[in-house]
Structures are given as C-alpha cells and as structure tokens.
Design a protein around this motif. Structure first.
Motif, PDB file in Angstrom:
ATOM      1  N   TYR A 467       0.821  -1.212   0.000  1.00 42.20           N
ATOM      2  CA  TYR A 467       0.000   0.000   0.000  1.00 42.20           C
ATOM      3  C   TYR A 467       0.861   1.271   0.000  1.00 42.20           C
ATOM      4  O   TYR A 467       0.381   2.349  -0.332  1.00 42.20           O
ATOM      5  CB  TYR A 467      -0.950   0.020   1.203  1.00 42.20           C
ATOM      6  N   ASN A 504     -20.096   3.395   5.448  1.00 38.97           N
ATOM      7  CA  ASN A 504     -19.687   2.521   6.556  1.00 38.97           C
ATOM      8  C   ASN A 504     -20.370   2.929   7.855  1.00 38.97           C
ATOM      9  O   ASN A 504     -20.833   2.071   8.619  1.00 38.97           O
ATOM     10  CB  ASN A 504     -18.169   2.553   6.721  1.00 38.97           C
ATOM     11  N   LYS A 507     -24.134   1.878   7.884  1.00 36.08           N
ATOM     12  CA  LYS A 507     -24.359   0.451   8.162  1.00 36.08           C
ATOM     13  C   LYS A 507     -23.969   0.097   9.589  1.00 36.08           C
ATOM     14  O   LYS A 507     -24.684  -0.621  10.279  1.00 36.08           O
ATOM     15  CB  LYS A 507     -23.582  -0.414   7.179  1.00 36.08           C
ATOM     16  N   ARG A 511     -26.441  -1.406  12.350  1.00 33.84           N
ATOM     17  CA  ARG A 511     -26.227  -2.717  12.969  1.00 33.84           C
ATOM     18  C   ARG A 511     -26.155  -2.593  14.490  1.00 33.84           C
ATOM     19  O   ARG A 511     -26.643  -3.443  15.216  1.00 33.84           O
ATOM     20  CB  ARG A 511     -24.918  -3.335  12.456  1.00 33.84           C
ATOM     21  N   LYS A 531     -32.155  -9.141  11.715  1.00 38.19           N
ATOM     22  CA  LYS A 531     -31.400  -7.971  11.264  1.00 38.19           C
ATOM     23  C   LYS A 531     -32.063  -7.448   9.995  1.00 38.19           C
ATOM     24  O   LYS A 531     -32.544  -8.216   9.167  1.00 38.19           O
ATOM     25  CB  LYS A 531     -29.965  -8.374  10.919  1.00 38.19           C
ATOM     26  N   LEU A 534     -30.723  -2.439   4.824  1.00 36.94           N
ATOM     27  CA  LEU A 534     -31.050  -1.078   4.404  1.00 36.94           C
ATOM     28  C   LEU A 534     -31.324  -1.050   2.902  1.00 36.94           C
ATOM     29  O   LEU A 534     -30.568  -1.639   2.123  1.00 36.94           O
ATOM     30  CB  LEU A 534     -29.895  -0.139   4.736  1.00 36.94           C
ATOM     31  N   ASN A 546     -19.569   1.313   0.207  1.00 32.44           N
ATOM     32  CA  ASN A 546     -18.268   1.548   0.867  1.00 32.44           C
ATOM     33  C   ASN A 546     -17.107   1.115  -0.037  1.00 32.44           C
ATOM     34  O   ASN A 546     -16.058   1.742  -0.057  1.00 32.44           O
ATOM     35  CB  ASN A 546     -18.206   0.855   2.229  1.00 32.44           C
ATOM     36  N   TYR A 547     -17.315   0.050  -0.826  1.00 37.10           N
ATOM     37  CA  TYR A 547     -16.270  -0.393  -1.757  1.00 37.10           C
ATOM     38  C   TYR A 547     -16.081   0.656  -2.858  1.00 37.10           C
ATOM     39  O   TYR A 547     -14.959   0.915  -3.291  1.00 37.10           O
ATOM     40  CB  TYR A 547     -16.642  -1.727  -2.415  1.00 37.10           C
ATOM     41  N   ASP A 550     -14.040   3.419  -1.531  1.00 39.53           N
ATOM     42  CA  ASP A 550     -12.664   2.953  -1.343  1.00 39.53           C
ATOM     43  C   ASP A 550     -11.912   2.935  -2.677  1.00 39.53           C
ATOM     44  O   ASP A 550     -10.740   3.324  -2.763  1.00 39.53           O
ATOM     45  CB  ASP A 550     -12.708   1.525  -0.758  1.00 39.53           C
ATOM     46  N   ARG A 582     -14.266  -9.923  -3.117  1.00 38.43           N
ATOM     47  CA  ARG A 582     -14.791  -9.843  -1.743  1.00 38.43           C
ATOM     48  C   ARG A 582     -16.303  -9.635  -1.762  1.00 38.43           C
ATOM     49  O   ARG A 582     -17.032 -10.204  -0.956  1.00 38.43           O
ATOM     50  CB  ARG A 582     -14.101  -8.675  -1.034  1.00 38.43           C
ATOM     51  N   ASP A 586     -19.100 -11.940  -0.073  1.00 35.98           N
ATOM     52  CA  ASP A 586     -20.066 -11.402   0.871  1.00 35.98           C
ATOM     53  C   ASP A 586     -21.492 -11.661   0.400  1.00 35.98           C
ATOM     54  O   ASP A 586     -22.371 -12.037   1.170  1.00 35.98           O
ATOM     55  CB  ASP A 586     -19.827  -9.891   1.035  1.00 35.98           C
ATOM     56  N   LYS A 593     -27.353 -16.330   4.568  1.00 37.32           N
ATOM     57  CA  LYS A 593     -27.888 -15.822   5.837  1.00 37.32           C
ATOM     58  C   LYS A 593     -29.339 -15.383   5.696  1.00 37.32           C
ATOM     59  O   LYS A 593     -30.161 -15.627   6.544  1.00 37.32           O
ATOM     60  CB  LYS A 593     -27.064 -14.602   6.283  1.00 37.32           C
ATOM     61  N   TYR A 594     -29.629 -14.664   4.619  1.00 42.20           N
ATOM     62  CA  TYR A 594     -30.916 -13.968   4.541  1.00 42.20           C
ATOM     63  C   TYR A 594     -31.898 -14.550   3.527  1.00 42.20           C
ATOM     64  O   TYR A 594     -33.035 -14.083   3.469  1.00 42.20           O
ATOM     65  CB  TYR A 594     -30.676 -12.492   4.227  1.00 42.20           C
TER      66      TYR A 594
HETATM   67  P1  NDP Z   1     -18.789  -4.518   4.637  1.00 42.59           P
HETATM   68  O1  NDP Z   1     -18.537  -3.440   5.618  1.00 42.59           O
HETATM   69  O2  NDP Z   1     -19.135  -4.117   3.258  1.00 42.59           O
HETATM   70  O3  NDP Z   1     -19.904  -5.406   5.239  1.00 42.59           O
HETATM   71  C1  NDP Z   1     -20.630  -6.369   4.513  1.00 42.59           C
HETATM   72  C2  NDP Z   1     -21.728  -6.789   5.454  1.00 42.59           C
HETATM   73  O4  NDP Z   1     -22.633  -5.701   5.623  1.00 42.59           O
HETATM   74  C3  NDP Z   1     -22.595  -7.921   4.950  1.00 42.59           C
HETATM   75  O5  NDP Z   1     -21.993  -9.162   5.213  1.00 42.59           O
HETATM   76  C4  NDP Z   1     -23.818  -7.723   5.810  1.00 42.59           C
HETATM   77  O6  NDP Z   1     -23.459  -8.227   7.093  1.00 42.59           O
HETATM   78  C5  NDP Z   1     -23.924  -6.214   5.904  1.00 42.59           C
HETATM   79  N1  NDP Z   1     -24.819  -5.679   4.887  1.00 42.59           N
HETATM   80  C6  NDP Z   1     -24.801  -5.904   3.563  1.00 42.59           C
HETATM   81  N2  NDP Z   1     -25.771  -5.221   2.953  1.00 42.59           N
HETATM   82  C7  NDP Z   1     -26.426  -4.541   3.922  1.00 42.59           C
HETATM   83  C8  NDP Z   1     -27.534  -3.660   3.920  1.00 42.59           C
HETATM   84  N3  NDP Z   1     -28.167  -3.344   2.806  1.00 42.59           N
HETATM   85  N4  NDP Z   1     -27.936  -3.147   5.103  1.00 42.59           N
HETATM   86  C9  NDP Z   1     -27.290  -3.456   6.241  1.00 42.59           C
HETATM   87  N5  NDP Z   1     -26.240  -4.298   6.301  1.00 42.59           N
HETATM   88  C10 NDP Z   1     -25.812  -4.826   5.157  1.00 42.59           C
HETATM   89  O7  NDP Z   1     -17.599  -5.552   4.653  1.00 42.59           O
HETATM   90  P2  NDP Z   1     -16.067  -5.540   4.502  1.00 42.59           P
HETATM   91  O8  NDP Z   1     -15.510  -6.121   5.740  1.00 42.59           O
HETATM   92  O9  NDP Z   1     -15.733  -6.220   3.230  1.00 42.59           O
HETATM   93  O10 NDP Z   1     -15.586  -4.005   4.340  1.00 42.59           O
HETATM   94  C11 NDP Z   1     -15.445  -3.075   5.406  1.00 42.59           C
HETATM   95  C12 NDP Z   1     -14.684  -1.859   4.887  1.00 42.59           C
HETATM   96  O11 NDP Z   1     -13.314  -2.184   4.752  1.00 42.59           O
HETATM   97  C13 NDP Z   1     -15.142  -1.378   3.522  1.00 42.59           C
HETATM   98  O12 NDP Z   1     -15.190   0.008   3.495  1.00 42.59           O
HETATM   99  C14 NDP Z   1     -14.068  -1.844   2.581  1.00 42.59           C
HETATM  100  O13 NDP Z   1     -13.928  -0.969   1.488  1.00 42.59           O
HETATM  101  C15 NDP Z   1     -12.863  -1.824   3.481  1.00 42.59           C
HETATM  102  N6  NDP Z   1     -11.865  -2.790   3.074  1.00 42.59           N
HETATM  103  C16 NDP Z   1     -10.607  -2.309   2.856  1.00 42.59           C
HETATM  104  C17 NDP Z   1      -9.619  -3.158   2.487  1.00 42.59           C
HETATM  105  C18 NDP Z   1      -8.272  -2.630   2.248  1.00 42.59           C
HETATM  106  O14 NDP Z   1      -7.381  -3.430   2.031  1.00 42.59           O
HETATM  107  N7  NDP Z   1      -8.058  -1.345   2.251  1.00 42.59           N
HETATM  108  C19 NDP Z   1      -9.848  -4.610   2.331  1.00 42.59           C
HETATM  109  C20 NDP Z   1     -11.211  -5.003   2.590  1.00 42.59           C
HETATM  110  C21 NDP Z   1     -12.158  -4.121   2.952  1.00 42.59           C
HETATM  111  P3  NDP Z   1     -24.508  -8.450   8.294  1.00 42.59           P
HETATM  112  O15 NDP Z   1     -25.852  -8.407   7.687  1.00 42.59           O
HETATM  113  O16 NDP Z   1     -24.146  -9.751   8.874  1.00 42.59           O
HETATM  114  O17 NDP Z   1     -24.269  -7.307   9.234  1.00 42.59           O
END
Ligand code: NDP
Length: 614
Positions: A467, A504, A507, A511, A531, A534, A546-547, A550, A582, A586, A593-594
């Motif tokens: 990075y 982020n 969500k 949660r 749960k 959204l 969030n992706y 990023d 990823r 997910d 799950k859902y």
């Molecule tokens: P996310 O934060 O994207 O979480 C995904 C989870 O969010 C799902 O499994 C689900 O979990 C919940 N979700 C999905 N859709 C919805 C919805 N519509 N409403 C509410 N909840 C929902 O997962 P990551 O861990 O992949 O990413 C976290 C952050 O880290 C991101 O910003 C990503 O860009 C960043 N990241 C950065 C990396 C890097 O190397 N710089 C590498 C990987 C990630 P549940 O329902 O169980 O809560």
C-alpha cells in the motif's frame, strides 16, 4: 457413536433457534463430528441444528390436530401452566362468584387481546417475511408464507411470555399497556433478535480456488510483494524490464529483523495499555460476545510521539527506505512463523471456536484461510491486534520515511506536492480506520474469516509494503503535479472518502442500534435473522457503496504518480479485483444468511459496486 436419526433430503420440522416455533425444513447434510444437521428452511435460510431441535413431521400432525381444535380462549383457559406463571391472573380453581361475571367478561377481552399480542410475537419470530410489508410502512409485494407449517410447541403465555419476548428482544420502548394495534402500526418495528449464526460445522464450499488455489497463493502473494518492490527500485520500472534477482545477503539482515520485532512488540504494549473503552463484539455462534479494547487511535498518537522523539534525536528514518526489502522479508518471515503457530494452536481449539470459513479439514486450505476465528492469548486478541496496529500504523511510518528519503536523496527543502498528496490521503485513511476502530468488529475479517496466513501476511506484509508503493515509487521517480491537478485529485479523494465513510457509518450505526433516531429516515427490509437490510441511503444506491468510495480513493492515491508507468496503479487495479471478489464472497454469505430477503434486496438494489455498470 450415536447414529443419525434423519436422512439427507428428509423433510422434517426444525426448531427456529431461540424460539419455540417449528418450521418445515429439509435436511441437507449431517456433520458426524459436531453431530449437527444442516437444514434448509423454506425461505432459503440454512442453519445447523442439533438432533433435539428436529422432530419428524408425523409427531407434529398429531399435535397439530390437537391444537387446531383449540380456540385462543380455550387454550388460554385450559392450561394451568400458563396461568400459574401469569401473576396477573386468578389462581387456578378459584370459585367465580356472580359478581365476577363482569370480571369474567373483562378477562375474556383480555385473553383475546393477549392472544393477539401473542400473534404479534409469532409474527415477529417467524423466520420468513410476512412482516416485510411493515418495513417503514412501505408497501411491497411479499412472498406468500406457508403458515400451515407453524406449530406452537407450547401455549403462548400472554403476560409473561410477551414480557419476556419484549425484554429479550429489546422492545423496551413499548409500554406494558401498549395496545396490540399500536405495535402493528409502529412506523418501524425493530426486532433486535440475537443474530443467529450458523453453529460452526465443516466448511464445504472452498473459496480462493480451494486447496490448489490456496497452495499457490501462499507462494504467489510473497512473490508479488518482492517483485513489486524490486521493480520499484529500478530506474525504468516498466513491465517488460524484469528486475535482476537479488542476492541472499541483500534480503536478510538480523538487525532489520530485530527492529521489526521491536516495532511489533511496541505496538503490542500500546494495545495492552488500559486506556480506551472496552466494547463487545457481535455474538459468536454460541451466543458469547468477546470484549475488545478500543485504543488504536491512542496507539497511533503514542507512535507519533515516539517517532517525533526519534527524529528529534537525529534518528535517520530513511533507514527504512534503505532496507525496505529486508524489512519486507522480515515481516514475511514473521507472518509465516505466526501462521504456523496459529495453525498448530487451532488444532487444540474447541469446535465452536473455529472459523466458519476455515474449517474444511484440509491442512493447506485451513492454514491459508485461518482455522481459528478469534485466537487469543488471555485477553490479547491476535487477529484484532494485527488487523489495525502493526501493519496499518506501520504503513504511515513507511510513508513518512519515504517522504524524508525523497527530501534527502533529491536535496529538497520540502517534499514534492505528489508526495504530500499521497502521504496526506493515506494518512487520512489510516487515521479514519483507527478513529472508527469499533467498526471493524462487524466486518467479514472479524466475524467470518479465521486468522491464518491470509490475514497474517495481508496485515503485516501486504498492507504496509504494497500500500506504500506510491510513496516508494515517488522517491525514485519524481513526478511533478500542478496545483490545479492537485486540487482536482484532492476533490476526487474527498468524494471517495465521503462515500466510504458515510456508507460505513450508516451500516455500522444501523447494525449497532437500528432504532437510532439519526437513521429514522432510512428504510430497510426485515430478514429472518431479525437484522434488517437497508434499502435506502447509501445501501440503496449500490449494494457495496463503501467499496465504491474505497476504489475512488485508491485511484486518487495513484494519480499523483503521473502516467509514466503502470506500477503505481498496481494498487487500484489489485484493489478493484480484491473488492469485486470480496463482494462476491459477501454476496454468497448474505444469500445464505438472509435467503429470500437478500434476493428481494438485490432486486431493489441491482448494482453491486458501480452504479449502472456492475
Ligand atoms: P462490509 O462493511 O461491506 O460489510 C458487509 C456486510 O454488511 C454484509 O456481510 C452484511 O453483514 C452487511 N450488509 C450488507 N448489505 C447490507 C444492507 N443493505 N444493510 C445493512 N447491512 C448490510 O464488509 P467488509 O468487511 O468487506 O468491508 C469493510 C470496509 O473495509 C469497507 O469500506 C471496505 O472498502 C474496506 N476494506 C478495505 C480493504 C483494504 O485493504 N483497504 C480490504 C477489505 C475491505 P450483516 O448483515 O451480517 O451485518
């Protein structure tokens, strides 16, 4: 060894965890070791159940015929158990006087009201979506649910049962005397049901190309890091200009390894300091919640102070630049040793502590993906510590070292604008991650992935050394950026950051507390697990906003390096691949799950990351 009672494919009645309700399910497999059946509910949800939570359909037919004859009032009056538990009811056998007829009438009314309440409870519990219509009062076409398979194992005991349910599922805001209709007409009915995770069983669906894929990645990932670093050191880092292989001496130095160990253990000491709040993580498969100390930001401040002291005493931080490859090799050797330790200790870990995604029984696969979910030494959580501390803070320190090296090598009185942009953008990213440290507790890395080579290498080698590639590149390949271009890149980075952070936070807050007044304007689809998903706000824009943020930021980090070479764009290219993969992982987990709720969400929000593109 006890033999299994139900065969694969058999349709039986499975208890919905945490409730007294049984649903028609199909047995899909059986885990001999954990003695758990994997069953599929009609809405597509898959869960692992104990044999005691499964009944044959025939046993229910008998009960059903009994219960069907029971009118709500009859049920209420014929069972002494519920009466005796209900403090508000007259004692069993108490004689009714004539003057009690009005009381009797009231009693009857109450029974009907209570039964309705019981039905509310039933609706709230039901692992399907007949309450979807109620999400934020929005009308939505819903799946028809087969209510015929719902059987109440025991009579719903109005007062106590409802009270228990309301308390257990945090419906405390509703007053005891609240009418049934009021509960139905609530704009939002939050059911903060304890998340029902699958009880760990064998990982059947292998990711990352399975055993062969993970075996290759164990070599490919370190090779990529060393290739990138060697390329970056070259005057002409074009793809066709393959770097010469380094000598063994140039790769290893014990002093460098010692400095790396010092760094790692210094961060461990910061982590152990009793400063910062302690929070609970999400419930594990056994319902237990682990505690985590949130002090990453303090660790960052302390590190900054330590670096300041070193610089004050003329410590040459560009030592890091001069021995960059050796530091990367030291970190890789350490992460390999850590992964071996993690795997060996995971062999003794109880089944319930194993990661849902890293319990395949194949050595290479489990070694790579991580066998144990939350390996801890006492209260020291190894995965949580490595996720944000040594690598992430190390990335900022490396960037700073590159900045100082640039000034020294090119004899500059101040760093170049490109270097300032790269350093500040990435500093913002790291500080944000540490400031919002708590948010990591709901990410896939913590809740699903075990701690093995993938995360150990990723956290300790990939993040700090790959990075920081743009800053490393700029030291050897100065790039001039004009002020207007710098302003445009800054706007791009701010846009990405804004999307990333607000998505982020939205969500994460949802949660943590779905009833948060700040989220009152957001709509969601309820799911069988309790749960919500959204469907407005950022999560209604694309399925992984969030992706998107990023990736926009990743592009902004590469642009200051100009367009002479593709090397500084490695990060953004790799990052798109990583996040697309990823996202697919997910998506797959969420579908499991859902079930139907996830499908409905996908219909509502068709794009995954890039609106109108993907
Ligand atoms: P996310 O934060 O994207 O979480 C995904 C989870 O969010 C799902 O499994 C689900 O979990 C919940 N979700 C999905 N859709 C919805 C919805 N519509 N409403 C509410 N909840 C929902 O997962 P990551 O861990 O992949 O990413 C976290 C952050 O880290 C991101 O910003 C990503 O860009 C960043 N990241 C950065 C990396 C890097 O190397 N710089 C590498 C990987 C990630 P549940 O329902 O169980 O809560």
């Amino acid at each position: 060894m006890p033999s299994r009672k139900f065969a694969d494919g058999e349709v039986v009645m499975g208890r919905w965890p945490g409730s007294v309700l049984y649903y028609e399910v199909q047995v899909t497999s059986y885990d001999d070791v954990a003695h758990l059946y994997t069953v599929k509910y009609k809405d597509g949800t898959e869960l692992a159940l104990k044999e005691s939570d499964i009944r044959s359909q025939s046993s229910f037919k008998h009960r059903k015929s009994q219960s069907s004859s029971n009118s709500p009032s009859r049920r209420s009056s014929s069972r002494s158990r519920s009466r005796s538990r209900s403090p508000g009811r007259p004692a069993k056998g108490r004689r009714r006087s004539a003057s009690q007829s009005r009381e009797h009438k009231d009693d009857k009314k109450k029974i009907i009201q209570e039964t309705s309440l019981a039905l509310v409870v039933l609706v709230l519990f039901k692992p399907s979506e007949n309450n979807t219509k109620r999400y934020n009062g929005e009308s939505e076409s819903t799946e028809k649910n087969d209510t015929s398979c719902i059987i109440l194992e025991q009579k719903l005991k109005p007062d106590l049962e409802i009270k228990r349910v309301l308390e257990q599922y945090s419906l405390r805001s509703r007053k005891d005397d609240k009418k049934t209709e009021e509960i139905f007409s609530e704009k939002k009915t939050f059911v903060a049901v304890k998340p029902i995770e699958k009880v760990p069983s064998k990982t059947k669906e292998l990711e990352f190309g399975g055993r062969i894929g993970t075996f290759m990645l164990i070599f490919l990932l370190p090779a990529t890091v060393f290739y990138l670093l060697l390329m970056c050191k070259q005057d002409d880092p074009s793809l066709l200009n393959f770097p010469p292989l380094p000598t063994l001496e140039s790769l290893w130095e014990w002093r460098v390894f010692g400095v790396f160990l010092l760094w790692f253990f210094l961060q461990a000491v910061f982590y152990l300091l009793p400063i910062g709040k302690v929070v609970e993580g999400l419930p594990l498969s056994n319902g237990r919640k682990l505690q985590y100390r949130i002090n990453g930001f303090y660790a960052f401040i302390l590190t900054a102070a330590a670096i300041g002291v070193l610089l004050h005493f003329q410590f040459e931080l560009h030592y890091l630049y001069d021995h960059f490859m050796q530091f990367a090799v030291s970190a890789a050797a350490f992460s390999l040793a850590l992964s071996i330790y993690l795997y060996v200790r995971s062999l003794k870990a109880p089944e319930e502590d194993l990661a849902p995604g890293g319990n395949s029984g194949y050595f290479i696969y489990d070694f790579f993906t991580g066998h144990e979910l939350n390996p801890r030494i006492g209260s020291f959580d190894l995965k949580y510590f490595c996720e944000l501390r040594p690598g992430l803070i190390g990335w900022v320190v490396i960037n700073l070292a590159m900045l100082l090296a640039e000034m020294k090598i090119h004899n500059l009185s101040m760093p170049s604008l490109s270097m300032i942009l790269v350093n500040s953008f990435q500093l913002l990213y790291v500080v944000d991650a540490l400031w919002n440290e708590e948010a990591i507790l709901t990410t896939m890395d913590i809740t699903h992935d075990g701690f093995g080579f993938m995360l150990a290498f990723g956290d300790l080698v990939w993040v700090p050394f790959v990075y920081s590639l743009q800053a490393f590149y700029l030291v050897g390949h100065p790039t001039t950026v004009t002020w207007p271009v710098a302003a445009a890149i800054t706007v791009l980075n701010c846009l990405g950051y804004y999307i990333f952070r607000s998505a982020n936070s939205q969500k994460n807050n949802f949660r943590r507390n779905p009833a948060d007044p700040k989220l009152a304007n957001l709509k969601f689809i309820p799911t069988a697990t309790g749960k919500g998903l959204l469907v407005t706000g950022w999560w209604g824009f694309v399925r992984h906003p969030n992706y998107l943020g990023d990736i926009i930021m990743a592009l902004a980090w590469s642009l200051p390096c100009g367009f002479n070479h593709i090397l500084p764009y490695f990060y953004v290219i790799y990052f798109i691949c990583l996040l697309v993969h990823r996202e697919a992982r997910d998506e797959h987990h969420c579908k499991q799950k859902y079930g139907l709720a996830w499908e409905r969400y996908c219909q509502r929000v068709p794009y995954r990351i890039f609106p109108y593109i993907y």
